[in-house]
Design an enzyme around this catalytic site. Structure first.
Site, short mmCIF file in Angstrom:
data_model
loop_
_atom_site.label_atom_id
_atom_site.label_comp_id
_atom_site.label_asym_id
_atom_site.label_seq_id
_atom_site.Cartn_x
_atom_site.Cartn_y
_atom_site.Cartn_z
N TYR A 157 22.84 4.00 46.96
CA TYR A 157 22.29 3.65 45.65
C TYR A 157 21.38 2.42 45.71
O TYR A 157 21.16 1.77 44.71
CB TYR A 157 23.43 3.42 44.65
CG TYR A 157 24.13 4.71 44.22
CD1 TYR A 157 23.88 5.91 44.86
CD2 TYR A 157 25.03 4.71 43.17
CE1 TYR A 157 24.52 7.08 44.47
CE2 TYR A 157 25.67 5.89 42.76
CZ TYR A 157 25.41 7.06 43.43
OH TYR A 157 26.03 8.22 43.04
N LYS A 190 33.17 8.75 55.19
CA LYS A 190 32.86 9.99 55.91
C LYS A 190 32.39 9.56 57.29
O LYS A 190 31.26 9.85 57.71
CB LYS A 190 31.78 10.76 55.12
CG LYS A 190 31.53 12.17 55.60
CD LYS A 190 32.64 13.13 55.25
CE LYS A 190 32.39 14.49 55.87
NZ LYS A 190 33.55 15.38 55.83
N ASP A 239 36.31 14.10 51.57
CA ASP A 239 36.69 15.47 51.21
C ASP A 239 38.21 15.60 51.10
O ASP A 239 38.73 16.27 50.20
CB ASP A 239 36.11 16.49 52.21
CG ASP A 239 36.10 15.99 53.65
OD1 ASP A 239 36.11 14.76 53.86
OD2 ASP A 239 36.10 16.81 54.57
N ASP A 285 31.52 6.96 42.94
CA ASP A 285 30.95 7.47 41.69
C ASP A 285 31.54 8.84 41.37
O ASP A 285 32.00 9.12 40.26
CB ASP A 285 29.43 7.56 41.85
CG ASP A 285 28.71 7.88 40.56
OD1 ASP A 285 29.38 7.92 39.51
OD2 ASP A 285 27.49 8.09 40.59
N ASP A 287 34.95 9.99 38.55
CA ASP A 287 34.86 10.96 37.45
C ASP A 287 35.95 12.02 37.58
O ASP A 287 36.50 12.48 36.58
CB ASP A 287 33.47 11.62 37.40
CG ASP A 287 32.59 10.94 36.37
OD1 ASP A 287 32.76 9.71 36.17
OD2 ASP A 287 31.74 11.62 35.74
#
Ligand code: ATP
Length: 373
Positions: A134, A209, A241, A265, A269
């Site tokens: 980001y 990851k 994952d 992020d 959610d």
């Protein structure tokens, strides 16, 4: 006297902030906590009237506050991105709010999409808020050979990237650079481990990851290992994952998750969904030695704005997070307990939770359950 800048913002923002203020007023009065509020009319109305998104002078005034309480930004009359980037992201970067803290708790009595909604979900989710994918570095390259110069300028460091691309026969290419710095990883890890200590949590789960994005998340892991040793609290590494899978199948196994920006992020959610929806989820953008900003996770929800239907709980719990950060833990706990009581009864639910209770009635009930009443 502690000073709070209030930005009600757009859509349901002003509606839920009004309710949060009612709860704050009640608790602070009973506990003799001196808070002084000043409202800042930022958002779509202000922008459409004046053409101004966020003036330098407003930033200066906000920088003299101890905290900021924000409702929501975004309005269908304004092109997407102008207010979100111009106000929300600008504030986060200006005040270097490098921690995005989102507690994910499933309170009793709240319908969750999980088949068994009597789960004990209680996760402190710490998302890094300034780096990773980001940082806004990237470009689209069309045909032939090109050189792109990109720079990343932060308070603590500057980095320049010269990217040469030879496209040969390919028509177009787009790239985006992710950045993790030692400085950035260390400070988010320190925050996560300190939070673990404060909450009596004995295991920090780090999300990455590192098997694919080896460089960035290799550095991330090193910072986690060092922080674990420094703070004397155990850590484990999990791939993003696997975390997604466990958050649905066995969310109880997580107590504190610390994640880089992009994965954080997405997973937060998922967390908001597990805890019963956007309307219930609080968040904080924290700079432990600067001005922090507290806001519900939801956006401006223009579809229900002005109808008295918005769930005020996310905003009310955000104001509790604010009190906690300002050093008023007992007051913050009192708010959370009152919210829990109301939700547990199952009698009062706003439309997003499948009920008919209005925004202000929901707050009336929470006020009734405050311990000092
Ligand atoms: P943004 O991009 O600003 O985050 P968005 O449109 O993606 O906004 P929200 O505005 O947060 O998402 O909300 C999506 C939908 O969820 C809304 O349209 C609304 O129906 C519902 N919703 C969000 N917040 C609440 C709330 N506090 N109470 C009730 N429903 C809500």
């Amino acid at each position: 006297m502690q000073k709070v800048g209030v930005i009600p913002g757009d859509g349901i923002g002003p509606e839920v902030i009004k309710e949060a203020r009612r709860v704050l007023d009640s608790v602070t009065e009973s506990k003799s906590i001196a808070l002084e509020f000043e409202e800042f009319p930022l958002g779509a109305g202000h922008y459409l009237k004046t053409g101004e998104v966020l003036a330098e002078e407003t930033l200066q005034r906000l920088s003299r506050k101890d905290a900021i309480l924000l409702g929501a930004m975004g309005d269908p009359r304004v092109k997407p991105g102008i207010l979100e980037k111009g106000v929300l992201l600008r504030l986060r970067f200006h005040f270097d709010q490098y921690v995005n803290l989102r507690p994910v708790k499933l309170y009793e009595g709240v319908p969750s999409p999980l088949a068994d909604n009597h789960r004990k979900i209680d996760i402190q989710f710490v998302r890094e808020n300034t780096e990773d994918f980001y940082v806004g570095l990237g470009a689209r390259v069309k045909s032939g050979i090109s050189n792109t110069s990109l720079s990343l300028i932060r308070r603590a460091y500057e980095a320049k990237f010269d990217v040469g691309v030879d496209l040969k026969d390919e028509e177009e290419l787009a790239f985006q650079i992710g950045v993790i710095t030692k400085h950035g990883a260390k400070r988010i890890m320190d925050f996560a481990f300190q939070l673990a200590k404060k909450n009596g949590i004995d295991l920090v789960t780090s999300v990455d990851k590192a098997n694919v994005l080896t460089e960035m998340y290799g550095l991330w892991r090193e910072a986690c290992e060092e922080a674990s040793a420094r703070h004397g609290i155990a850590k484990e590494f999990q791939y993003v994952d696997a975390v997604a899978l466990h958050m649905v199948r066995n969310p109880e196994r997580f107590k504190l998750l610390v994640a880089p920006n992009l994965f954080g992020d997405i997973l937060t959610d998922l967390g908001a969904a597990l805890q019963g929806g956007l309307g219930l989820a609080p968040s904080a953008n924290i700079n432990p030695s600067g001005v922090s900003m507290f806001e519900p996770v939801h956006g401006s929800a223009p579809d229900i704005a002005g109808k008295g239907m918005a769930n005020p709980v996310g905003a009310i719990l955000s104001s509790a997070l604010m009190l906690d950060t300002l050093g008023h833990k007992a007051a913050a706990d009192e708010i959370e307990s009152a919210v829990k009581e109301v939700l547990r009864s199952g009698k009062h639910r706003t439309a997003d939770m499948g009920g008919k209770t209005s925004t202000s009635k929901m707050t009336d009930e929470i006020l009734k359950h405050l311990a000092h009443r």
